[in-house]
Write an enzyme that holds these catalytic residues in place. Sequence first.
Site, PDB file in Angstrom:
ATOM      1  CB  SER A  19      -1.015   0.142   1.266  1.00 59.01           C
ATOM      2  OG  SER A  19      -0.116  -0.065   2.313  1.00 59.01           O
ATOM      3  CG  LEU A  21       7.147   5.790  -2.606  1.00 58.60           C
ATOM      4  CD1 LEU A  21       6.399   6.616  -3.794  1.00 58.60           C
ATOM      5  CD2 LEU A  21       8.165   6.763  -2.012  1.00 58.60           C
ATOM      6  CE1 TYR A 145      13.717   1.955   7.688  1.00 61.34           C
ATOM      7  CE2 TYR A 145      15.730   3.154   7.480  1.00 61.34           C
ATOM      8  CZ  TYR A 145      14.629   2.638   6.946  1.00 61.34           C
ATOM      9  OH  TYR A 145      14.264   2.353   5.540  1.00 61.34           O
ATOM     10  CB  THR A 173      19.469   7.133  -3.711  1.00 64.51           C
ATOM     11  OG1 THR A 173      19.034   6.719  -5.033  1.00 64.51           O
ATOM     12  CG2 THR A 173      20.768   6.625  -3.709  1.00 64.51           C
ATOM     13  CG  HIS A 188      11.477  10.736   2.383  1.00 63.10           C
ATOM     14  ND1 HIS A 188      10.731   9.383   2.222  1.00 63.10           N
ATOM     15  CD2 HIS A 188      12.291  10.387   3.342  1.00 63.10           C
ATOM     16  CE1 HIS A 188      10.989   8.588   2.936  1.00 63.10           C
ATOM     17  NE2 HIS A 188      12.357   9.029   3.805  1.00 63.10           N
ATOM     18  CD1 TRP A 210      12.421  25.793   5.824  1.00 58.93           C
ATOM     19  CD2 TRP A 210      12.725  23.955   7.056  1.00 58.93           C
ATOM     20  NE1 TRP A 210      11.498  25.759   6.733  1.00 58.93           N
ATOM     21  CE2 TRP A 210      11.473  24.664   7.496  1.00 58.93           C
ATOM     22  CE3 TRP A 210      13.155  22.964   7.814  1.00 58.93           C
ATOM     23  CZ2 TRP A 210      10.760  24.170   8.656  1.00 58.93           C
ATOM     24  CZ3 TRP A 210      12.113  22.495   8.977  1.00 58.93           C
ATOM     25  CH2 TRP A 210      11.425  23.217   9.304  1.00 58.93           C
TER      26      TRP A 210
HETATM   27  N1  LIG Z   1      10.507   5.987   0.579  1.00 63.51           N
HETATM   28  C1  LIG Z   1      12.090   6.057   0.436  1.00 63.51           C
HETATM   29  O1  LIG Z   1      12.819   7.234  -0.077  1.00 63.51           O
HETATM   30  C2  LIG Z   1      12.823   4.719   0.743  1.00 63.51           C
HETATM   31  C3  LIG Z   1      14.401   4.851   0.464  1.00 63.51           C
HETATM   32  C4  LIG Z   1      15.024   3.574   0.658  1.00 63.51           C
HETATM   33  C5  LIG Z   1      14.530   2.637   1.041  1.00 63.51           C
HETATM   34  N2  LIG Z   1      12.965   2.354   1.323  1.00 63.51           N
HETATM   35  C6  LIG Z   1      12.344   1.273   1.797  1.00 63.51           C
HETATM   36  O2  LIG Z   1      11.394   0.719   0.906  1.00 63.51           O
HETATM   37  C7  LIG Z   1      10.365   0.027   1.691  1.00 63.51           C
HETATM   38  C8  LIG Z   1       8.871   0.547   1.243  1.00 63.51           C
HETATM   39  O3  LIG Z   1       8.914   2.219   1.574  1.00 63.51           O
HETATM   40  P1  LIG Z   1       7.753   3.084   1.327  1.00 63.51           P
HETATM   41  O4  LIG Z   1       8.640   4.461   1.185  1.00 63.51           O
HETATM   42  O5  LIG Z   1       7.032   2.435   0.107  1.00 63.51           O
HETATM   43  O6  LIG Z   1       7.015   2.871   2.713  1.00 63.51           O
HETATM   44  P2  LIG Z   1       5.499   3.372   2.795  1.00 63.51           P
HETATM   45  O7  LIG Z   1       5.032   4.155   1.864  1.00 63.51           O
HETATM   46  O8  LIG Z   1       5.539   4.012   4.441  1.00 63.51           O
HETATM   47  O9  LIG Z   1       5.005   1.983   3.036  1.00 63.51           O
HETATM   48  C9  LIG Z   1       5.265   1.073   3.968  1.00 63.51           C
HETATM   49  C10 LIG Z   1       4.546  -0.249   3.937  1.00 63.51           C
HETATM   50  O10 LIG Z   1       4.763  -0.870   5.027  1.00 63.51           O
HETATM   51  C11 LIG Z   1       3.642  -1.764   5.503  1.00 63.51           C
HETATM   52  N3  LIG Z   1       3.728  -1.656   6.746  1.00 63.51           N
HETATM   53  C12 LIG Z   1       4.174  -0.994   7.905  1.00 63.51           C
HETATM   54  N4  LIG Z   1       3.963  -1.680   9.022  1.00 63.51           N
HETATM   55  C13 LIG Z   1       3.634  -2.935   8.851  1.00 63.51           C
HETATM   56  C14 LIG Z   1       3.281  -4.165   9.612  1.00 63.51           C
HETATM   57  N5  LIG Z   1       3.385  -3.948  10.912  1.00 63.51           N
HETATM   58  N6  LIG Z   1       2.592  -5.247   9.166  1.00 63.51           N
HETATM   59  C15 LIG Z   1       2.338  -5.168   7.739  1.00 63.51           C
HETATM   60  N7  LIG Z   1       2.810  -4.044   6.882  1.00 63.51           N
HETATM   61  C16 LIG Z   1       3.181  -2.986   7.414  1.00 63.51           C
HETATM   62  C17 LIG Z   1       2.478  -0.395   5.350  1.00 63.51           C
HETATM   63  O11 LIG Z   1       1.199  -1.003   5.388  1.00 63.51           O
HETATM   64  P3  LIG Z   1       0.083   0.068   5.838  1.00 63.51           P
HETATM   65  O12 LIG Z   1      -0.109   1.055   4.611  1.00 63.51           O
HETATM   66  O13 LIG Z   1      -1.248  -1.055   5.928  1.00 63.51           O
HETATM   67  O14 LIG Z   1       0.282   0.559   7.141  1.00 63.51           O
HETATM   68  C18 LIG Z   1       2.818   0.107   4.169  1.00 63.51           C
HETATM   69  O15 LIG Z   1       2.290  -0.851   3.067  1.00 63.51           O
HETATM   70  C19 LIG Z   1      10.760   0.247   2.988  1.00 63.51           C
HETATM   71  O16 LIG Z   1      11.140  -1.150   3.335  1.00 63.51           O
HETATM   72  C20 LIG Z   1      11.522   1.402   3.201  1.00 63.51           C
HETATM   73  O17 LIG Z   1      12.303   1.001   4.064  1.00 63.51           O
HETATM   74  C21 LIG Z   1      12.244   3.561   1.088  1.00 63.51           C
END
Ligand SMILES: NC(=O)c1ccc[n+]([C@@H]2O[C@H](COP(=O)([O-])OP(=O)(O)OC[C@H]3O[C@@H](n4cnc5c(N)ncnc54)[C@H](OP(=O)(O)O)[C@@H]3O)[C@@H](O)[C@H]2O)c1
Length: 323
Positions: A19, A21, A145, A173, A188, A210
């Site tokens: 669900s 990004l 984290y 990244t 972000h 900023w």
């Molecule tokens: N965004 C970035 O810039 C970035 C950069 C590097 C790495 N990442 C990594 O990419 C991955 C996805 O990140 P994102 O940015 O797409 O994050 P996000 O939009 O916040 O999505 C997080 C996802 O994790 C699920 N989740 C959280 N807690 C959970 C739980 N207890 N049980 C089951 N599902 C759970 C959420 O489900 P619900 O919506 O149902 O809560 C959501 O689908 C992560 O591993 C993150 O560390 C992101």
Amino acid sequence: MSTDKKPRQGKVILVTGSSGLVGKAIQKVAEEDPRPDERFVFISSKDADLTSAAETAALFEKHHPTHVIHLAAMVGGLFRNLKYNLDFWRNNSLMNDNVLHNAHLHDVEKVVSCLSTCIFPDKTTYPIDETMIHNGPPHDSNFGYAYAKRMIDVQNKGYFVQHKRRYTSVIPTNVFGPHDNFNLEDGHVIPGLMNKVYNAKKDGTPFTIWGTGAPLRQFIYSIDLARLFLWVLREYDEVDPIILSVGEEDEVSIKEVAENIIKAFNFTGEVIYDTSKSDGQFKKTASNAKLRKYLPDFKFTPLETAVKETVDWFTENYETARK
Ligand SMILES: NC(=O)c1ccc[n+]([C@@H]2O[C@H](COP(=O)([O-])OP(=O)(O)OC[C@H]3O[C@@H](n4cnc5c(N)ncnc54)[C@H](OP(=O)(O)O)[C@@H]3O)[C@@H](O)[C@H]2O)c1
């Protein structure tokens, strides 16, 4: 979700955290280019709380995946990390162990988990590469984290050494795109700036950035990341992680990003750089040499196009977007 008790035919690819990004982007890319031997199951926390061993076991029992893309994580900005380092450590460690352990028990062929460049050592040389993850402590602000994410790499190694499993991880990244978190405090930089311009345009107020706008960053469009994720799932055979990023030559300044956002919104108001606010680290360049060795011709979406598509999505979905 459908119950699948039949013998496995083709690949059943379970995507956790779908669900968010990155998950939404993978869903879009998978639907645009369906493969006859692949069936995707997209799940969020509503389907199973992956911090729960019992709920994770039930999820694997229900779907019998052959492959897993593991995106689910507790994520957040600086202030949330500072306040909840213990929760970040515990929730992410539990989720990662539950997913990897159940994948092993269910004979899952491949798991691709998601690390992040913000887990690298605080004191390091640049450009950072995949071999440097464990070379020193992460920045103290997000140690919970960072260590939980680093341990995925340790666990992948363990599954390979002890059970010959090819479970791997990718290191993106800064990601941005539709379905991002546009919250001004917890989001972000790109979605935050987009939300600020949206409000400045609506209220007829200046757009304040900023810092000086000088720091450099590597941004990856979620759609490009999704294409690379699926390549890793289908083709990449190493256990060691791979950085998924635009090249060092494609680092852009915050100012350049802001100008693209201003253009995409057609914002004509005043733009202020509030230099009383800190710039943060000037650059934290990551090398994509390993990716380029495998995929020398992969074309990243130009920043201008990616920013425009994200701004259009945010404007069209303003009421329901996370902000
Ligand atoms: N965004 C970035 O810039 C970035 C950069 C590097 C790495 N990442 C990594 O990419 C991955 C996805 O990140 P994102 O940015 O797409 O994050 P996000 O939009 O916040 O999505 C997080 C996802 O994790 C699920 N989740 C959280 N807690 C959970 C739980 N207890 N049980 C089951 N599902 C759970 C959420 O489900 P619900 O919506 O149902 O809560 C959501 O689908 C992560 O591993 C993150 O560390 C992101």
